[in-house]
Design an enzyme around this catalytic site. Structure first.
Site, PDB file in Angstrom:
ATOM      1  N   LYS A 274       0.721  -5.700  -1.359  1.00  0.00           N
ATOM      2  CA  LYS A 274      -0.268  -6.846  -1.448  1.00  0.00           C
ATOM      3  C   LYS A 274      -0.624  -7.087   0.071  1.00  0.00           C
ATOM      4  CE  LYS A 274       0.664  -9.046  -5.305  1.00  0.00           C
ATOM      5  NZ  LYS A 274      -0.603  -9.976  -5.946  1.00  0.00           N
TER       6      LYS A 274
ATOM      7  N   SER B 181       3.398   0.533  -6.549  1.00  0.00           N
ATOM      8  CA  SER B 181       2.764  -0.390  -5.846  1.00  0.00           C
ATOM      9  C   SER B 181       3.868  -1.397  -5.076  1.00  0.00           C
ATOM     10  CB  SER B 181       2.119  -1.643  -6.963  1.00  0.00           C
ATOM     11  OG  SER B 181       3.143  -1.995  -7.848  1.00  0.00           O
TER      12      SER B 181
END
Length: 402
Positions: free
Chosen positions: A51, A302
């Site tokens: 992110k 992720s």
């Protein structure tokens, strides 16, 4: 507008501050799946997830006046950490709005990175609505977690790295929430090599992007809890949907047990900690949901911001599912030495007792009986089956507690 040029510009812009995460080949996962599996370890970023790429790219496009006014973001955890870390590093005031049930590890980390954290609402959507309102009141820049061109371009830099690290990839499998990650990755990858398949994975509990594709536009889904809290998005992005429609070949879903199993496989087999959203792409591969065989597949891990209490429950339930933890309720005659006979059989079978509970009043036992609940560690289903056969052969009455 997000395109190859904007993603390349983002890569140059963030290069000095973002870790180029490794693309590691896994022999174990390759053997399990019949493909050549490569793990893109974005869980190794400073804030524990991909992110911060998009957050930093958006921050670096701000004017001096905007920086003085500060930034506001809404997040279930990872986006907030990325904004908090990179804004604070540049002296930019950051306020992060998070749902009240945000995992403690993400809440604490966001505060530790220097942000003012506001807990609001029971879902990301409620926190986001309030954060947008506050940003308008303060004239601060709102940094959306996925529906922002600069954020999408920042996430797309992963696609550029993947093709640089392995030009022979056939498939790239990506977690999907609001669509910022897969939209950016798909745009970057297809622009360089249209042959590469880009596949998305969502939790079956909140398949918001699948719903948006089916209805030709974003729709609101009922909120539901999921292990993959980092991609628990009720409504797909308006900016991301066209990118997904153009660049993504397929989106599949996995359920909660499959996500938990993938977390455990990564932990045991690769010594890699992944949160639910971080392991969801691998879950689809392990379950054969992408339908590939003999392909070079990049799996995006992720994020790794997993609460340790949740991890403990995942490990314990995984052991039960694999037959490595067995719990029995055994009826015993209530006289001295009865328990010793039972534990002797268990010891000879090489099972390890980890917990016991002895009861003379419940479970329908008679006055001359007792019931004992025994939790044991075994080597797996075959070993557990052998133990049960031995107990039956010794005339013990028992039930397996699921």
């Amino acid at each position: 507008m997000v395109n190859g040029k904007s993603i390349e510009a983002a890569a140059i812009r963030i290069k000095s501050s973002i870790y180029e995460s490794p693309l590691m080949h896994s022999k174990m996962l390759s053997r399990l799946t019949g493909n050549s599996i490569f793990l893109k370890l974005e869980n190794l970023q400073m804030t524990g997830s991909f992110k911060e790429r998009g957050a930093l790219n958006r921050i670096l496009t701000m004017t001096d006046d905007e920086r003085r006014q500060g930034v506001i973001a809404a997040s279930a955890g990872n986006h907030g950490q990325g904004v908090a870390y990179h804004a604070t590093q540049r002296g930019i005031p950051a306020q992060i709005w998070m749902p009240r049930l945000t995992p403690l590890i993400k809440l604490s980390a966001t505060r530790a990175y220097g942000a003012d954290v506001v807990l609001h609402g029971d879902s990301y959507d409620e926190a986001c609505e309030a954060a947008v309102e506050r940003s308008e009141q303060r004239n601060a820049t709102f940094i959306h977690p996925f529906d922002d061109d600069a954020v999408i371009a920042g996430q797309g830099t992963i696609g550029l790295e993947l093709l640089q690290q392995n030009p022979n990839l056939d498939v790239i499998v990506v977690p999907v929430g609001g669509g910022g990650l897969i939209g950016g990755v798909g745009c970057a990858v297809k622009g360089l090599n249209a042959r590469v398949e880009v596949m998305g994975v969502q939790t079956a509990r909140l398949p918001s992007m699948q719903a948006a594709l089916q209805h030709q536009g974003p729709v609101d889904l009922p909120g539901r809890s999921t292990l993959a809290d980092g991609i628990a998005v009720r409504r797909a992005g308006a900016r991301t949907l066209p990118l997904v429609r153009e660049y993504v070949d397929q989106i599949v879903t996995v359920d909660e047990d499959e996500i938990a199993a993938a977390i455990l496989v990564l932990l045991e087999g690769e010594k890699t900690v992944a949160e639910g959203a971080g392991a969801i792409a691998l879950a689809a591969i392990l379950q054969g949901k992408t339908g590939h065989s003999g392909k070079n597949i990049a799996v995006l891990v992720s994020g790794g911001n997993l609460d340790v209490n949740l991890l403990a429950r995942i490990i314990e339930q995984g052991m039960v599912r694999d037959g490595r933890r067995l719990r029995l309720r055994v009826r015993l005659p209530d006289y001295p030495g009865a328990l010793e006979g039972l534990t002797s059989i268990i010891a000879k079978s090489r099972a390890n007792i980890v917990e016991t509970s002895y009861n003379r009043a419940h479970y329908g036992v008679s006055l001359n009986e007792a019931a004992i609940d025994i939790t044991m560690e075994t080597r797996g289903r075959e070993h557990a089956s052998e133990l049960l056969t031995t107990l039956k052969g010794s005339s013990y009455e028992f039930n397996v507690i699921e």
